[in-house]
Write a protein that holds these residues in place. Structure first.
Motif, PDB file in Angstrom:
ATOM      1  N   ARG A 187       0.950  -1.421   0.109  1.00 14.00           N
ATOM      2  CA  ARG A 187       0.154  -0.025   0.018  1.00 14.00           C
ATOM      3  C   ARG A 187       0.852   1.337  -0.213  1.00 14.00           C
ATOM      4  O   ARG A 187       0.623   2.121   0.642  1.00 14.00           O
ATOM      5  N   HIS A 188       1.855   1.036  -0.645  1.00 21.29           N
ATOM      6  CA  HIS A 188       2.691   2.412  -1.156  1.00 21.29           C
ATOM      7  C   HIS A 188       2.022   3.771  -1.496  1.00 21.29           C
ATOM      8  O   HIS A 188       2.558   4.928  -1.148  1.00 21.29           O
ATOM      9  N   PHE A 215       6.714  14.362 -14.578  1.00 18.53           N
ATOM     10  CA  PHE A 215       7.722  14.702 -13.684  1.00 18.53           C
ATOM     11  C   PHE A 215       8.627  13.381 -13.562  1.00 18.53           C
ATOM     12  O   PHE A 215       8.271  12.477 -13.876  1.00 18.53           O
ATOM     13  N   ALA A 216       9.663  13.962 -12.918  1.00 16.92           N
ATOM     14  CA  ALA A 216      10.843  12.520 -12.350  1.00 16.92           C
ATOM     15  C   ALA A 216      10.596  12.393 -11.332  1.00 16.92           C
ATOM     16  O   ALA A 216      10.038  13.106 -10.547  1.00 16.92           O
ATOM     17  N   TRP A 217      10.872  11.170 -10.728  1.00 15.98           N
ATOM     18  CA  TRP A 217      10.872  10.655  -9.357  1.00 15.98           C
ATOM     19  C   TRP A 217      11.567  11.833  -8.412  1.00 15.98           C
ATOM     20  O   TRP A 217      11.164  12.134  -7.162  1.00 15.98           O
ATOM     21  N   THR A 218      12.615  12.295  -9.033  1.00 11.54           N
ATOM     22  CA  THR A 218      13.498  13.008  -8.071  1.00 11.54           C
ATOM     23  C   THR A 218      12.840  14.507  -7.752  1.00 11.54           C
ATOM     24  O   THR A 218      12.933  15.156  -7.088  1.00 11.54           O
ATOM     25  N   ASP A 219      11.856  14.883  -8.671  1.00 10.32           N
ATOM     26  CA  ASP A 219      10.757  16.038  -8.509  1.00 10.32           C
ATOM     27  C   ASP A 219      10.105  15.704  -7.207  1.00 10.32           C
ATOM     28  O   ASP A 219       9.657  16.663  -6.565  1.00 10.32           O
ATOM     29  N   ALA A 220       9.626  14.379  -6.930  1.00 12.78           N
ATOM     30  CA  ALA A 220       8.529  13.885  -5.971  1.00 12.78           C
ATOM     31  C   ALA A 220       9.157  13.589  -4.740  1.00 12.78           C
ATOM     32  O   ALA A 220       8.472  13.845  -3.664  1.00 12.78           O
ATOM     33  N   TRP A 246      11.319   4.635  -1.743  1.00  9.32           N
ATOM     34  CA  TRP A 246      12.408   4.685  -2.536  1.00  9.32           C
ATOM     35  C   TRP A 246      13.454   3.642  -2.554  1.00  9.32           C
ATOM     36  O   TRP A 246      14.177   3.267  -3.265  1.00  9.32           O
ATOM     37  N   GLY A 247      13.680   3.459  -1.180  1.00  5.29           N
ATOM     38  CA  GLY A 247      14.848   2.366  -0.962  1.00  5.29           C
ATOM     39  C   GLY A 247      14.463   1.030  -1.425  1.00  5.29           C
ATOM     40  O   GLY A 247      15.313   0.403  -1.797  1.00  5.29           O
ATOM     41  N   GLU A 248      13.347   0.822  -1.247  1.00  2.07           N
ATOM     42  CA  GLU A 248      12.784  -0.517  -1.816  1.00  2.07           C
ATOM     43  C   GLU A 248      12.829  -0.567  -3.105  1.00  2.07           C
ATOM     44  O   GLU A 248      13.246  -1.694  -4.073  1.00  2.07           O
ATOM     45  N   ALA A 249      12.274   0.544  -3.680  1.00  8.54           N
ATOM     46  CA  ALA A 249      12.315   0.534  -5.444  1.00  8.54           C
ATOM     47  C   ALA A 249      14.013   0.459  -6.003  1.00  8.54           C
ATOM     48  O   ALA A 249      14.176  -0.293  -6.898  1.00  8.54           O
ATOM     49  N   ASN A 269      16.166   3.364  -9.496  1.00  4.72           N
ATOM     50  CA  ASN A 269      16.558   4.599  -8.685  1.00  4.72           C
ATOM     51  C   ASN A 269      15.865   5.998  -9.273  1.00  4.72           C
ATOM     52  O   ASN A 269      16.051   6.839  -8.233  1.00  4.72           O
ATOM     53  N   ASP A 270      15.434   5.958 -10.219  1.00  4.97           N
ATOM     54  CA  ASP A 270      14.781   7.186 -10.629  1.00  4.97           C
ATOM     55  C   ASP A 270      13.975   6.657 -11.857  1.00  4.97           C
ATOM     56  O   ASP A 270      13.916   5.700 -12.471  1.00  4.97           O
ATOM     57  N   GLY A 271      12.889   7.458 -12.191  1.00  3.61           N
ATOM     58  CA  GLY A 271      11.954   7.201 -13.074  1.00  3.61           C
ATOM     59  C   GLY A 271      11.158   8.684 -13.565  1.00  3.61           C
ATOM     60  O   GLY A 271      11.559   9.761 -13.185  1.00  3.61           O
TER      61      GLY A 271
END
Length: 243
Positions: A74-75, A92-97, A109-112, A118-120
Motif C-alpha cells: 500500500r505504498h 515529472f521525474a521521481w526526483t521531483d517528487a 524509494w529504498g525498496e524501489a 533509482n529514478d523514473g
C-alpha cells in the motif's frame, strides 16, 4: 547530426502510428527509451478519482515485481508521486517528487532501488471520453538527464495514445459470433436513437471510435446503412444490452 538515442527516438515517433500490433508498438517503444537509459516501463489506464486503486494495465515490461510490492505494501498511500499527479497533469521525474515525501516514502524509494529502480519518469496522457493513460518509466540511473525529459515525454505521449487506441478497438475482431461485443453495444444504443457522441458518453469511448465500431458492424452484417445494420442485428437477435 542525430546521436544514437535521438535516432531511436525519431524512428519510433515517425513509425509508431503505422505499427499494426500492440506488441510491435511496445517493442519499439522499449528500444527507444532504452537508448536514454530506461529499461522498464508500464502503461496503465486511470481516472483522476481512481489514483488510489490498482488500474488496468495496457502494457508492461519488467514492472510486475515492483507493482506487486507497491500495491501489496500500500505504498500508494504515502507515495509523493500521487500528490504531483493530483496537483497537475505535467510530466515529472521521481526526483521531483522525492522532496515531498516523508519517512515512509523514503523507505519506499529504498525498496524501489532494491529493484534496480533509482529514478523514473512519469507521463500522463489524456485521451478521449475522459480516459487517461499513465506511463511510468524507470532507470538504474540516480537522476533523469534534464535534456532527455522532453524526448521521453514525446515518446510516452505517442506510445500512450496508440496503446489507448488499441485498447478501445480490442473487441473489433472477435473469434466467434457475427459481430463483436463492442459492436453489439454500439448498435444497441444506436437502435435507441443515440448519436455517436451520446453512445461514446455511455460506453466511455470517443465518438470516432463508436463510428468505427458501427462501420465495422455494417461490413460484418453485409449492409450499407446504419439503420440497415440495426434492423439486421435485430432480426438476428443480437440487439441486447451488453455490459
Amino acid at each position: 547530426m542525430l546521436n544514437t538515442a535521438e535516432q531511436e527516438a525519431w524512428s519510433f515517433l515517425s513509425k509508431a502510428p503505422h505499427y499494426a500490433a500492440p506488441d510491435e508498438v511496445e517493442a519499439h517503444f522499449g528500444r527507444a527509451i532504452a537508448a536514454f537509459g530506461y529499461d522498464r516501463f508500464c502503461a496503465t489506464l486511470i481516472n483522476a478519482e481512481q489514483l488510489g486503486r490498482e488500474p488496468p494495465t495496457l502494457a508492461r515490461r519488467d514492472f510486475d515485481a515492483w507493482d506487486a510490492r507497491y500495491w501489496g505494501e500500500r505504498h500508494v498511500v504515502h507515495d509523493p508521486c500521487i500528490k504531483l499527479l493530483r496537483k497537475s497533469g505535467r510530466s515529472f521525474a521521481w526526483t521531483d517528487a522525492k522532496p515531498l515525501g516523508d519517512n515512509r516514502a523514503r523507505a519506499m524509494w529504498g525498496e524501489a532501488s532494491e529493484f534496480g529502480m533509482n529514478d523514473g519518469y512519469v507521463v500522463r496522457v489524456f485521451g478521449p471520453a475522459g480516459h487517461e493513460v499513465l506511463i511510468r518509466m524507470a532507470t538504474e540511473a540516480t537522476t533523469t538527464d534534464p535534456t532527455a525529459r522532453a524526448v521521453l515525454e514525446s515518446l510516452a505521449t505517442v506510445f500512450g495514445t496508440i496503446m489507448l487506441k488499441h485498447w478501445e478497438l480490442q473487441d473489433d475482431n472477435p473469434d466467434y459470433g457475427v459481430i463483436s461485443q463492442r459492436q453489439t453495444q454500439c448498435l444497441y444504443w444506436a437502435s435507441r436513437g443515440k448519436t455517436d457522441w451520446e453512445i461514446g458518453a455511455i460506453l466511455a469511448l470517443s465518438p470516432r471510435t463508436v463510428h468505427h465500431h458501427i462501420e465495422a458492424a455494417k461490413k460484418r452484417l453485409g449492409v450499407i446503412k446504419r439503420q440497415e445494420a440495426v434492423m439486421k442485428a435485430g432480426e438476428l437477435g443480437l440487439l441486447v444490452k451488453v455490459g
